[in-house]
Write a protein that holds these residues in place. Structure first.
Motif, PDB file in Angstrom:
ATOM      1  N   ASN A 166       3.051   8.604 -22.605  1.00  0.00           N
ATOM      2  CA  ASN A 166       3.220   9.195 -24.028  1.00  0.00           C
ATOM      3  C   ASN A 166       3.131  10.707 -23.860  1.00  0.00           C
ATOM      4  OD1 ASN A 166       3.168   6.818 -25.167  1.00  0.00           O
ATOM      5  ND2 ASN A 166       0.674   6.847 -25.347  1.00  0.00           N
ATOM      6  N   VAL A 167       4.057  11.162 -22.687  1.00  0.00           N
ATOM      7  CA  VAL A 167       4.109  12.562 -22.781  1.00  0.00           C
ATOM      8  C   VAL A 167       5.226  13.044 -23.649  1.00  0.00           C
ATOM      9  CG1 VAL A 167       4.842  14.459 -21.170  1.00  0.00           C
ATOM     10  CG2 VAL A 167       3.317  12.847 -20.145  1.00  0.00           C
ATOM     11  N   PRO A 168       5.001  13.887 -24.472  1.00  0.00           N
ATOM     12  CA  PRO A 168       6.053  14.536 -25.681  1.00  0.00           C
ATOM     13  C   PRO A 168       7.105  14.821 -24.929  1.00  0.00           C
ATOM     14  CG  PRO A 168       4.030  15.981 -25.750  1.00  0.00           C
ATOM     15  CD  PRO A 168       3.736  15.045 -24.593  1.00  0.00           C
ATOM     16  N   ASN A 169       8.338  14.414 -25.354  1.00  0.00           N
ATOM     17  CA  ASN A 169       9.588  14.825 -24.964  1.00  0.00           C
ATOM     18  C   ASN A 169      10.132  16.183 -24.535  1.00  0.00           C
ATOM     19  OD1 ASN A 169      10.694  12.075 -24.967  1.00  0.00           O
ATOM     20  ND2 ASN A 169      11.645  12.315 -26.967  1.00  0.00           N
ATOM     21  N   SER A 170       9.424  16.862 -25.306  1.00  0.00           N
ATOM     22  CA  SER A 170       9.621  18.262 -24.967  1.00  0.00           C
ATOM     23  C   SER A 170       9.178  18.718 -23.766  1.00  0.00           C
ATOM     24  CB  SER A 170       9.507  19.493 -25.869  1.00  0.00           C
ATOM     25  OG  SER A 170       7.889  19.124 -25.975  1.00  0.00           O
ATOM     26  N   LEU A 171       8.160  18.136 -23.127  1.00  0.00           N
ATOM     27  CA  LEU A 171       7.367  18.346 -21.902  1.00  0.00           C
ATOM     28  C   LEU A 171       8.029  17.611 -20.714  1.00  0.00           C
ATOM     29  CD1 LEU A 171       3.796  19.161 -22.994  1.00  0.00           C
ATOM     30  CD2 LEU A 171       5.515  20.669 -22.141  1.00  0.00           C
ATOM     31  N   ILE A 172       8.677  16.656 -20.924  1.00  0.00           N
ATOM     32  CA  ILE A 172       9.086  15.903 -19.707  1.00  0.00           C
ATOM     33  C   ILE A 172       9.867  16.647 -18.832  1.00  0.00           C
ATOM     34  CG2 ILE A 172      10.610  13.837 -19.105  1.00  0.00           C
ATOM     35  CD1 ILE A 172       9.280  12.370 -21.627  1.00  0.00           C
ATOM     36  N   PRO A 173      10.656  17.302 -18.993  1.00  0.00           N
ATOM     37  CA  PRO A 173      11.293  18.010 -17.960  1.00  0.00           C
ATOM     38  C   PRO A 173      10.439  19.012 -17.253  1.00  0.00           C
ATOM     39  CG  PRO A 173      12.603  18.444 -20.075  1.00  0.00           C
ATOM     40  CD  PRO A 173      11.240  17.780 -20.448  1.00  0.00           C
ATOM     41  N   HIS A 174       9.496  19.400 -18.037  1.00  0.00           N
ATOM     42  CA  HIS A 174       8.733  20.599 -17.352  1.00  0.00           C
ATOM     43  C   HIS A 174       7.664  19.549 -16.367  1.00  0.00           C
ATOM     44  CE1 HIS A 174       9.956  23.898 -19.850  1.00  0.00           C
ATOM     45  NE2 HIS A 174      10.065  22.878 -20.677  1.00  0.00           N
ATOM     46  N   LYS A 175       7.336  18.509 -16.745  1.00  0.00           N
ATOM     47  CA  LYS A 175       6.239  17.685 -15.980  1.00  0.00           C
ATOM     48  C   LYS A 175       6.928  16.792 -15.052  1.00  0.00           C
ATOM     49  CE  LYS A 175       2.333  17.909 -18.962  1.00  0.00           C
ATOM     50  NZ  LYS A 175       1.287  16.990 -19.189  1.00  0.00           N
ATOM     51  N   THR A 176       8.357  16.791 -14.933  1.00  0.00           N
ATOM     52  CA  THR A 176       9.094  15.887 -13.944  1.00  0.00           C
ATOM     53  C   THR A 176       8.834  16.571 -12.428  1.00  0.00           C
ATOM     54  OG1 THR A 176      10.567  14.963 -15.676  1.00  0.00           O
ATOM     55  CG2 THR A 176      11.093  14.762 -13.388  1.00  0.00           C
ATOM     56  N   PHE A 177       8.417  15.575 -11.453  1.00  0.00           N
ATOM     57  CA  PHE A 177       8.772  15.857 -10.204  1.00  0.00           C
ATOM     58  C   PHE A 177      10.046  15.016  -9.564  1.00  0.00           C
ATOM     59  CE2 PHE A 177       4.414  16.890 -11.422  1.00  0.00           C
ATOM     60  CZ  PHE A 177       3.899  17.965 -10.747  1.00  0.00           C
ATOM     61  N   THR A 178      10.837  15.737  -9.053  1.00  0.00           N
ATOM     62  CA  THR A 178      11.967  15.027  -8.425  1.00  0.00           C
ATOM     63  C   THR A 178      11.525  14.272  -7.347  1.00  0.00           C
ATOM     64  OG1 THR A 178      12.166  17.273  -7.209  1.00  0.00           O
ATOM     65  CG2 THR A 178      13.635  16.738  -9.406  1.00  0.00           C
TER      66      THR A 178
END
Ligand SMILES: O=P(O)(O)OC[C@H]1O[C@](O)(CO)[C@@H](O)[C@@H]1O
Length: 658
Positions: A526-538
């Motif tokens: 349930n991480v907000p969409n706006s934060l997903i790119p910031h919290k993604t680890f490739t």
């Protein structure tokens, strides 16, 4: 076959050059003769650049490269143009389709990449490789004649061709019973002669049989040296300080290092020491290094101002290959500990460079264990097949990351504070060895050799640069952990012991880098969409995990050898000379020019003028520097003493010292 540009501008097919007329081998090299007086190889090289005739002369000449080495040089000239290299380049596309989180699901692959030697575990499963990658890397190693080059090194051949020297630091840790030849002489007895002398001297100092000028035992040692005459000993000393057996032996003793020519370093090194209980070890292979010699003169002045000139005999000893200059400096050659020009500065920690200060601090027996650990891994390196050879695998996987996957750095991340000086030491060994732009034959490399090494102990690094290695650039990592800590702390009520807490991070970080965290996982949390790119680890970020049973003098020696030999593997494969360091010369020459100018300006109280031979920027900057420190001008040079002895108001030494 591909056509490539040969070293003298000729066209060649692979490494079989189309040679200019009259030349029948690839030795059509641009003549070079270094101005540095340490080099005697220029003439000899120019002799053997003359094709078949040249080769014959070389074979006849004393200390010439053996036919095996001539062939090896030839074979590695254009390693980047071989089919084995090309196969690896092509293989990158295959690997790019994989992800470590998938590769790690394959247990068989992980087992294949899990290696063990004498209780050292090296887990390469988090490298971006498959079985095929390993095969291709082995093919490259074979094509580079890695086995023959390793053998040539251990056989004392002059593989450091620009200085015409053998590379035999492995002989420094060989047991007495071994025979290792250099230039027709078994060097092991000479090595042990010096080791015995160190044992004798350090026993005397430690037992109080050797006393200072006022009859006091010498409990404090200041080792003055820089680069290879400093970083290796500092690394080992730092590693042993908290080992209980070593610490027990060091009780009541201090070992300090003075490396930087910065007077601040002098102040720090001498702060709180008393001349009458201090022994100074001047460590310099050449005994000409400007920084070391100025520091040695400074500390000699500090000693003699208090104890008189005769005190040098009891309070100063030296480690060098240049006993003539040791004597000229005023140290009795009887109090000097020799080593040999077949020991490179950065590979000298197992010579008297490291063994003397370490024996003074911990005793010879502990220090000898360090040598034994290094020899243990040397033997593994020399004899194990490549597929089980940990230094070879470390080196080849480093090449895979650096050269083929395009990740130029390496983070060395020990999860033990005791190894906090490993990365600075390896930085010199690796970057001074493999930071080269030309192949053995002098031709410009068509790829970039060398790794950019850095590191910090975990977990400190996690709170510093790990952000970048998790979400920024890809930096291959080498995690080093130990099973049994040097210090045991387990507090009541805590979930795990302090060391287990540290090691939880060791395991977690490697997996975090490898597997990462996807947007799908984040959405499920349930991480907000706006934060997903910031919290993604490739993820998909390579690392190696090395696990040692414990950190003792023996295992510290093993680590040293792992890294030294890893670095040799890389240089041998890249086809460069890992054992010279011409890149440090230009800066030294220019510093001399600045020194001369600085002296003139300070003594004549004038500025640098545009006609003095410096560019506009340097002239301007130099003048700002000179003006900024005008109040420090003294009429003539004086002995100025460091640390608390300087009057901070006048910036002058107290009158009693002038
Ligand atoms: O032991 P020396 O001769 O003082 O040299 C110190 C260091 O200077 C270098 O020549 C250049 O930095 C290193 O290779 C060496 O370890």
């Amino acid at each position: 076959m591909q056509s490539v540009r040969g070293p003298a501008g000729t066209r060649s097919k692979l490494w079989n050059f189309n040679l200019p007329e009259g030349r029948s081998t690839p030795f059509c090299l641009p003549a070079f003769q270094h101005q540095n007086n340490r080099v005697s190889a220029g003439l000899r090289r120019s002799q053997y650049k003359q094709g078949a005739v040249g080769l014959a002369q070389r074979r006849a000449a004393p200390q010439a490269l053996s036919p095996a080495m001539v062939e090896l040089e030839t074979a590695s000239l254009q390693i980047s143009q071989t089919p084995e290299w090309k196969a690896l380049e092509d293989h990158v596309t295959e690997i790019e389709k994989t992800h470590l989180k998938d590769l790690l699901r394959d247990g068989e692959r992980s087992d294949l990449l899990f290696h063990e030697f004498n209780k050292i575990i090296a887990d390469f499963s988090r490298q971006r490789v498959t079985k095929k990658t390993l095969e291709l890397l082995t093919n490259l190693a074979d094509r580079a004649k890695l086995r023959e080059k390793i053998d040539a090194m251990f056989a004392g051949e002059h593989i450091n061709i620009t200085e015409d020297r053998a590379v035999l630091h492995v002989a420094l840790r060989a047991p007495r019973t071994k025979k290792i030849m250099a230039d027709g002489v078994d060097v092991v007895p000479e090595v042990w002669q010096v080791l015995d002398k160190i044992k004798d001297f350090s026993d005397k100092v430690r037992s109080g049989e050797w006393l200072g000028a006022t009859g006091k035992p010498l409990t404090d040692v200041v080792a003055i040296g820089i680069g290879g005459s400093f970083l290796g000993p500092l690394f080992v000393h730092t590693a042993l300080r908290t080992d209980q057996t070593a610490a027990e032996q060091a009780r009541g003793r201090n070992l300090r290092f003075l490396a930087n020519v910065d007077p601040v370093d002098v102040a720090r090194a001498l702060n709180g020491l008393k001349q009458e209980t201090t022994l100074v070890v001047v460590v310099s292979k050449t005994f000409t290094t400007a920084e070391t010699m100025l520091n040695a003169r400074t500390v000699r002045t500090w000693l003699t101002a208090e104890l008189g000139p005769a005190a040098v005999a009891k309070h100063m000893v030296a480690v060098s290959t240049n006993l003539k200059l040791v004597k000229e400096f005023g140290i009795d050659p009887e109090n000097a500990f020799a080593f040999w020009d077949w020991v490179g500065g950065r590979y000298s920690v197992c010579s008297a460079v490291g063994v003397l200060p370490l024996s003074l601090q911990y005793g010879f027996e502990i220090t000898e264990k360090f040598l034994q650990g290094a020899h243990d891994v040397d033997e593994h390196f020399r004899t194990a097949p490549f597929e089980d050879n940990i230094p070879v695998l470390l080196g080849m996987l480093g090449i895979w990351n650096t050269t083929f996957l395009g990740y130029p750095s390496l983070a060395i991340l020990p999860y033990t504070q005791a190894l906090s000086k490993l990365a600075p030491h390896i930085q010199q060994v690796s970057m001074e060895s493999n930071g080269k732009g030309v192949a053995l034959d002098g031709s410009k490399l068509s790829f970039e050799a060398g790794e950019i090494d850095f590191g910090e102990p975990g977990t400190n690094g996690q709170h510093s640069f790990y952000q970048l290695i998790h979400q920024g650039r890809v930096v291959p990592c080498e995690f080093i952990g130990v099973v049994k800590s040097q210090q045991s702390v387990y507090l009541k009520g805590e979930v795990v012991s302090n060391h287990d807490e540290l090691m939880c991070n060791f395991f977690a970080q490697a997996d975090a880098l490898a597997t990462g965290k996807s947007p799908i996982e984040l959405r499920a949390e349930n991480v907000p969409n706006s934060l997903i790119p910031h919290k993604t680890f490739t993820g998909n970020r390579p690392s190696t995990s090395i696990l040692l049973p414990e950190l003792t003098a023996f295992t510290v020696g093993q680590i040293l050898s792992l890294y030294e030999n890893r670095i040799a593997v890389q240089g041998f494969t890249w086809g460069i000379n890992s054992f010279d360091q011409w890149g440090v010369e230009l800066g030294k020459v220019l510093a001399s020019k600045v020194r001369a100018e600085m002296h003139t300006c300070r003594t004549k109280n004038r500025n640098v003028s545009p006609t003095d031979g410096f560019n506009h920027s340097t002239t301007k900057l130099l003048n700002r520097y000179l003006e900024g420190k005008a109040r420090l001008l003294y009429p003539e040079p004086q002995d100025v003493f460091p640390c608390d002895l300087i009057d901070s108001d006048t910036c002058r030494p107290p009158s009693s010292y002038v």
